[in-house]
Write a protein that holds these residues in place. Structure first.
Motif, mmCIF file in Angstrom:
data_model
loop_
_atom_site.group_PDB
_atom_site.id
_atom_site.type_symbol
_atom_site.label_atom_id
_atom_site.label_comp_id
_atom_site.label_asym_id
_atom_site.label_seq_id
_atom_site.Cartn_x
_atom_site.Cartn_y
_atom_site.Cartn_z
ATOM 1 N N ASN A 54 29.149 29.409 22.613
ATOM 2 C CA ASN A 54 29.898 29.733 22.033
ATOM 3 C C ASN A 54 29.200 30.849 20.664
ATOM 4 O OD1 ASN A 54 31.889 31.077 20.257
ATOM 5 N ND2 ASN A 54 32.962 29.491 19.136
ATOM 6 N N PRO A 55 28.692 32.359 20.924
ATOM 7 C CA PRO A 55 28.456 33.030 20.389
ATOM 8 C C PRO A 55 29.013 32.794 19.187
ATOM 9 C CG PRO A 55 29.493 34.353 21.903
ATOM 10 C CD PRO A 55 29.849 33.011 22.259
ATOM 11 N N ASN A 56 30.214 33.389 18.493
ATOM 12 C CA ASN A 56 31.026 32.877 17.705
ATOM 13 C C ASN A 56 30.381 32.379 16.260
ATOM 14 O OD1 ASN A 56 32.831 35.094 18.714
ATOM 15 N ND2 ASN A 56 33.576 34.088 20.091
ATOM 16 N N GLY A 57 30.476 32.152 14.713
ATOM 17 C CA GLY A 57 30.620 31.657 14.331
ATOM 18 C C GLY A 57 31.738 31.103 13.133
ATOM 19 N N PHE A 58 32.606 30.582 14.342
ATOM 20 C CA PHE A 58 33.759 30.256 13.950
ATOM 21 C C PHE A 58 34.071 29.572 15.034
ATOM 22 C CE2 PHE A 58 34.665 34.046 14.708
ATOM 23 C CZ PHE A 58 35.227 34.046 15.905
ATOM 24 N N ALA A 59 34.416 28.359 15.240
ATOM 25 C CA ALA A 59 34.546 27.319 16.485
ATOM 26 C C ALA A 59 36.760 27.950 16.895
ATOM 27 C CB ALA A 59 35.409 25.792 15.827
ATOM 28 N N LEU A 60 37.104 27.485 18.352
ATOM 29 C CA LEU A 60 37.591 28.462 18.711
ATOM 30 C C LEU A 60 38.898 26.613 19.604
ATOM 31 C CD1 LEU A 60 36.331 31.269 20.515
ATOM 32 C CD2 LEU A 60 37.862 31.729 18.390
ATOM 33 N N LYS A 61 40.062 27.389 19.878
ATOM 34 C CA LYS A 61 40.321 26.631 21.267
ATOM 35 C C LYS A 61 40.922 27.483 22.299
ATOM 36 C CE LYS A 61 41.675 23.420 17.690
ATOM 37 N NZ LYS A 61 43.166 22.743 16.324
ATOM 38 N N MET A 62 41.056 26.598 23.608
ATOM 39 C CA MET A 62 41.246 27.264 24.241
ATOM 40 C C MET A 62 41.978 26.215 26.088
ATOM 41 S SD MET A 62 38.987 28.287 27.199
ATOM 42 C CE MET A 62 38.401 26.588 28.756
ATOM 43 N N LYS A 63 43.549 27.188 25.781
ATOM 44 C CA LYS A 63 44.316 26.172 25.974
ATOM 45 C C LYS A 63 44.589 27.044 27.636
ATOM 46 C CE LYS A 63 48.098 28.151 23.496
ATOM 47 N NZ LYS A 63 49.530 27.750 23.046
ATOM 48 N N ASP A 64 45.326 26.675 28.418
ATOM 49 C CA ASP A 64 46.527 26.982 29.824
ATOM 50 C C ASP A 64 45.951 28.238 30.307
ATOM 51 O OD1 ASP A 64 48.783 26.420 28.927
ATOM 52 O OD2 ASP A 64 49.374 27.946 27.705
ATOM 53 N N ALA A 65 44.664 27.398 30.942
ATOM 54 C CA ALA A 65 43.832 28.515 32.027
ATOM 55 C C ALA A 65 44.060 28.058 33.578
ATOM 56 C CB ALA A 65 42.102 28.043 31.968
ATOM 57 N N ALA A 66 43.608 29.542 33.985
ATOM 58 C CA ALA A 66 44.272 29.473 35.084
ATOM 59 C C ALA A 66 43.326 30.980 35.874
ATOM 60 C CB ALA A 66 45.365 29.807 35.683
ATOM 61 N N PHE A 67 42.873 29.811 36.889
ATOM 62 C CA PHE A 67 41.458 30.958 37.466
ATOM 63 C C PHE A 67 41.454 30.972 39.507
ATOM 64 C CE2 PHE A 67 39.782 27.558 35.742
ATOM 65 C CZ PHE A 67 38.732 27.385 36.564
ATOM 66 N N ASP A 68 41.253 31.471 39.789
ATOM 67 C CA ASP A 68 41.021 31.498 41.290
ATOM 68 C C ASP A 68 39.221 31.599 41.689
ATOM 69 O OD1 ASP A 68 43.809 32.051 42.129
ATOM 70 O OD2 ASP A 68 43.143 34.077 42.252
ATOM 71 N N ILE A 69 38.635 31.320 42.255
ATOM 72 C CA ILE A 69 37.538 30.861 42.902
ATOM 73 C C ILE A 69 37.007 31.244 44.414
ATOM 74 C CG2 ILE A 69 36.210 28.362 43.456
ATOM 75 C CD1 ILE A 69 37.045 28.395 40.893
ATOM 76 N N PHE A 70 36.331 32.329 44.470
ATOM 77 C CA PHE A 70 35.775 32.581 45.458
ATOM 78 C C PHE A 70 34.458 32.460 45.685
ATOM 79 C CE2 PHE A 70 39.565 35.277 42.810
ATOM 80 C CZ PHE A 70 39.260 35.722 43.802
ATOM 81 N N ILE A 71 34.260 32.563 47.500
ATOM 82 C CA ILE A 71 32.986 32.252 47.669
ATOM 83 C C ILE A 71 32.677 33.255 48.970
ATOM 84 C CG2 ILE A 71 31.335 31.439 49.109
ATOM 85 C CD1 ILE A 71 32.662 28.465 47.909
ATOM 86 N N ASP A 72 31.765 34.000 47.802
ATOM 87 C CA ASP A 72 30.845 36.097 48.817
ATOM 88 C C ASP A 72 32.302 36.470 49.362
ATOM 89 O OD1 ASP A 72 28.385 35.241 48.633
ATOM 90 O OD2 ASP A 72 28.590 34.154 50.945
ATOM 91 N N ASP A 73 33.248 36.816 48.007
ATOM 92 C CA ASP A 73 34.789 37.444 48.207
ATOM 93 C C ASP A 73 35.414 36.922 48.874
ATOM 94 O OD1 ASP A 73 33.249 39.684 46.122
ATOM 95 O OD2 ASP A 73 32.479 39.982 47.666
ATOM 96 N N ALA A 74 35.694 35.517 49.608
ATOM 97 C CA ALA A 74 36.744 35.020 49.425
ATOM 98 C C ALA A 74 37.090 33.874 48.956
ATOM 99 C CB ALA A 74 35.863 34.278 51.480
ATOM 100 N N LYS A 75 38.364 34.108 49.110
ATOM 101 C CA LYS A 75 39.596 33.448 48.153
ATOM 102 C C LYS A 75 39.140 32.035 48.599
ATOM 103 C CE LYS A 75 43.381 32.238 45.621
ATOM 104 N NZ LYS A 75 44.888 32.622 45.164
#
Length: 151
Positions: A54-75
Motif C-alpha cells: 500500500n503506497p498510500n500514507g493512510f490505512a485502508l480497508k477492503m471488502k467484497d472482492a470478486a475476481f476471475d482467474i486466467f491462465i494464458d487468457d483461459a478462464k
C-alpha cells in the motif's frame, strides 16, 4: 435553514469525493503459500496469500472482492472474498484468497499450459476499498508471469 443543510451536504459530498480520489493503486508484490484444498473432477480449490504493498500514507480497508482467474487468457477459476481486510499504510500486507477452479476449463488448456515453460496468471475483477466507513469500487487487475516446469 434549507440552504444551510444543502450547502453542508454539498461540502460533505465534495470532501468525500476528493478524499477518495487520491487513493493510489495497490502494488502487486508476489504470490505466497499456495496450498491445494478440496480436489474434484468438476471443481477444486486452491488457497494462497497474495502480497500487496500500500503506497498510500493512510490505512485502508477492503471488502467484497470478486475476481476471475486466467491462465494464458483461459478462464480457469473464480474467487469471492466477503471478509473485511485491514490494509496498513505504506506497508506490505497479505490478502488470503480461496479460488474455486473449474476443472473442465483447466483440463481443456492443460496441454498448452504444460507445453510452456512460463505461464501468464491474471486476476481480473472488483472490490471495495475505503476508509472511515466510506467504500468505493476499485478494480482488481493483476498479471504475473510464473515459471512452470515439471521436469
Amino acid at each position: 435553514m434549507k440552504l444551510v443543510k444543502t450547502s453542508l451536504l454539498i461540502v460533505l459530498i465534495w470532501a468525500g469525493a476528493t478524499a477518495c480520489g487520491g487513493i493510489k493503486d495497490l502494488e502487486f508484490v508476489r504470490i505466497a503459500d499456495v496450498t491445494l484444498g478440496q480436489m474434484g473432477f468438476t471443481k477444486s480449490t486452491v488457497k494462497m496469500n497474495i502480497a500487496y504493498y500500500n503506497p498510500n500514507g493512510f490505512a485502508l480497508k477492503m471488502k467484497d472482492a470478486a475476481f476471475d482467474i486466467f491462465i494464458d487468457d483461459a478462464k480457469v477459476g473464480h474467487s469471492m472474498q466477503d471478509t473485511l481486510l485491514y490494509i496498513p499504510a505504506r506497508d506490505t500486507f497479505y490478502f488470503p484468497v480461496k479460488i474455486d477452479l473449474n476443472m473442465a476449463n483447466l483440463m481443456k488448456n492443460a496441454a498448452n499450459i504444460l507445453a510452456n515453460k512460463e505461464v501468464t496468471l491474471k486476476a481480473m475483477g472488483n472490490c471495495k476499498v475505503g476508509k472511515s466507513g466510506v467504500f468505493v469500487p476499485f478494480p482488481i487487475k493483476v498479471e504475473s508471469k510464473q515459471k512452470f516446469d515439471l521436469f
